[in-house]
Every structure is written in C-alpha cells, then in structure tokens.
Design a protein around this motif. Sequence first.
Motif, PDB file in Angstrom:
ATOM      1  N   GLU A   1       0.842  -1.188   0.000  1.00  0.00           N
ATOM      2  CA  GLU A   1       0.000   0.000   0.000  1.00  0.00           C
ATOM      3  C   GLU A   1       0.884   1.247   0.000  1.00  0.00           C
ATOM      4  O   GLU A   1       1.828   1.359   0.798  1.00  0.00           O
ATOM      5  N   PHE A   2       0.575   2.192  -0.910  1.00  0.00           N
ATOM      6  CA  PHE A   2       1.366   3.413  -1.029  1.00  0.00           C
ATOM      7  C   PHE A   2       0.482   4.639  -0.856  1.00  0.00           C
ATOM      8  O   PHE A   2      -0.714   4.612  -1.147  1.00  0.00           O
ATOM      9  N   LYS A   3       1.088   5.717  -0.384  1.00  0.00           N
ATOM     10  CA  LYS A   3       0.433   7.021  -0.404  1.00  0.00           C
ATOM     11  C   LYS A   3       1.113   7.837  -1.497  1.00  0.00           C
ATOM     12  O   LYS A   3       2.343   7.953  -1.539  1.00  0.00           O
ATOM     13  N   LEU A   4       0.304   8.398  -2.366  1.00  0.00           N
ATOM     14  CA  LEU A   4       0.831   9.149  -3.505  1.00  0.00           C
ATOM     15  C   LEU A   4       0.643  10.652  -3.276  1.00  0.00           C
ATOM     16  O   LEU A   4      -0.457  11.116  -2.976  1.00  0.00           O
ATOM     17  N   ARG A   5       1.733  11.386  -3.396  1.00  0.00           N
ATOM     18  CA  ARG A   5       1.676  12.841  -3.314  1.00  0.00           C
ATOM     19  C   ARG A   5       2.107  13.425  -4.658  1.00  0.00           C
ATOM     20  O   ARG A   5       3.123  13.029  -5.217  1.00  0.00           O
ATOM     21  N   ILE A   6       1.315  14.369  -5.143  1.00  0.00           N
ATOM     22  CA  ILE A   6       1.582  14.983  -6.447  1.00  0.00           C
ATOM     23  C   ILE A   6       1.803  16.482  -6.247  1.00  0.00           C
ATOM     24  O   ILE A   6       1.002  17.146  -5.579  1.00  0.00           O
ATOM     25  N   LYS A   7       2.903  16.976  -6.795  1.00  0.00           N
ATOM     26  CA  LYS A   7       3.186  18.401  -6.654  1.00  0.00           C
ATOM     27  C   LYS A   7       3.800  18.924  -7.948  1.00  0.00           C
ATOM     28  O   LYS A   7       4.716  18.321  -8.507  1.00  0.00           O
TER      29      LYS A   7
ATOM     30  N   GLY B   1       6.782  23.990 -14.305  1.00  0.00           N
ATOM     31  CA  GLY B   1       7.437  22.903 -15.002  1.00  0.00           C
ATOM     32  C   GLY B   1       6.769  21.561 -14.788  1.00  0.00           C
ATOM     33  O   GLY B   1       5.533  21.453 -14.691  1.00  0.00           O
ATOM     34  N   PRO B   2       7.593  20.517 -14.610  1.00  0.00           N
ATOM     35  CA  PRO B   2       7.068  19.149 -14.515  1.00  0.00           C
ATOM     36  C   PRO B   2       6.347  18.896 -13.190  1.00  0.00           C
ATOM     37  O   PRO B   2       6.391  19.699 -12.263  1.00  0.00           O
TER      38      PRO B   2
END
Length: 276
Positions: free
Chosen positions: A15-21, A26-27
Amino acid sequence: MEIPYRSKDESIEREFKLRIKRLGDGPVALLFLDLTRQKNLETVRRDFVANVSHELRTPLTTLSGIIETLQGPAREDEAARKRFLGIMSKEAARMNRLVDDLLSLSRVESDERMRPIEQVELNTLLQSCIITMAAPAKSEKVDITLLGDESREYFIQGDEDQLRQVFNNLLENAIKYGGANGKITVGIELVDHDATLRGPAICLCVCDTGPGIDPLHIPRLTERFYRVDSHRSRAVGGTGLGLAIVKHIVNRHRGRLAIASTLGEGTAFSVLLPAL
C-alpha cells in the motif's frame, strides 16, 4: 491519495500514499510513500489486543458466573462452594500464566536486537532442564532420554536464563502434547558447518512420539496465540505464546528454529545456535 498495489507475489499486497506536486510551471513530481510496514504493524497490534482480550474474557466470565452463583443459589451449599473454589483457583492460575507470558514476550522482544555476550555451556544447561521437567513428565508417564555424550561441552555466546526458557518450553510442550505414555528424545550435537548460519553450530532437538501436527499448521506455530487445537491447549494450560517466545529468543541468539512433524508419528523441534 492511497493506492493499493499487489506485487508479483500474489500473497503480498503493498500500500502506497501518492503525493503529487507541480514544480513551478514545469514538470509534476510524484512521491510514493510505502505504507505497507505501517499498515502491517497496525494489523498486528489490533490482532494482539483482540487476542489478549479474548484470552482474558473467558476466565473472567467464568469467575463472574461463579461469584454470582456463590452469592445466590449456592450460598449455603458447602459442596458446591468447594467445587467452585477449585475452578476459581484454576482460572486465576490461567490468567497468571497468561500475564507472565505476556511480560516475558515483551522483555524478549525489547532485547531481540541486543546480542547476548555471556558464554554458556549448553549440555549442562540442557541436563538441568531435563531434571526440572522430570516431575511433570512422570505425572504424564512420559520418558525423557538424552542422547549423546553427557560429559561433552558445547559453548555458545548466549543468555543462560533465556536459553533455559527455550528448552523448558520445548520440553513442556512435548510432555503436554506428545501424548501420555509417550517418549521424548533430546539430542545435542556439533555441526561443523551450517549453511544457514554460515559457520559451526550447535543443534539441539526435542522429539516426541505424539500424534504429530498437520503440515498446514507448521508455518504458523510461532505466531502469538496461534493454536492447532484451541480446546486442548487451554485444557492443558497453554497460553498460545510459548513458541512465539522461543522464536524471539532464538532470533536474539542469531539462531534458527526448525519444526518437522509427521501425523501419527510425532514432532521434532530443532534449535540451531552459532557455536564458539
């Protein structure tokens, strides 16, 4: 966002926690935090609390029922009072054993990463444990035989009290579950080179002639509160923690615990410890 992910090994779900920034204009950066170990620890903790609660609830319910009976219908019944006092004593002893094993397990787990530094001679220690278990073995009409040279010395780096606990526990299990009128053989020998320990080792084996254990259960025998036969285990005073304690003590000594069994023929518990 938490994402369940099943690895190539279908028995393991990670199980993973995904953080998006977004990095400015840019990318986009993706950060994956593996929560598998944390989730597993939470599950183990919940199961442990549930198991302890269940193990304590049974004798407490029995004691509460007896007290209520003694305060009511059996208040003047001398024969009933004597019988109930015997049951209360048995249930109180059962709770004491459970608390003692829980405290022992806690101490062993806290010490597991600290390798013992004393020098211990195993043959003398093993003979002492056999003498300690002579009385319960006699009451169950079980013969204990020590194989090998009783005068030979086998030294390891260890904790004598904990190793005594291991041997007493294995002998006690063999006496309780090996069947009345059975035989227990205890062996100790030097292994010149053990592949798993990558060096010389001392092998101690406790074998009984009991009914044996279904192979299905063997991988789980060292789990806390796991029992092959819950009713029989409680009847003979087992807490379901003995082999868990043995496993942690053996791990602390950088050793290995092996279990082999054949239905109808008996069970062998082998402890491999690094030799000096």
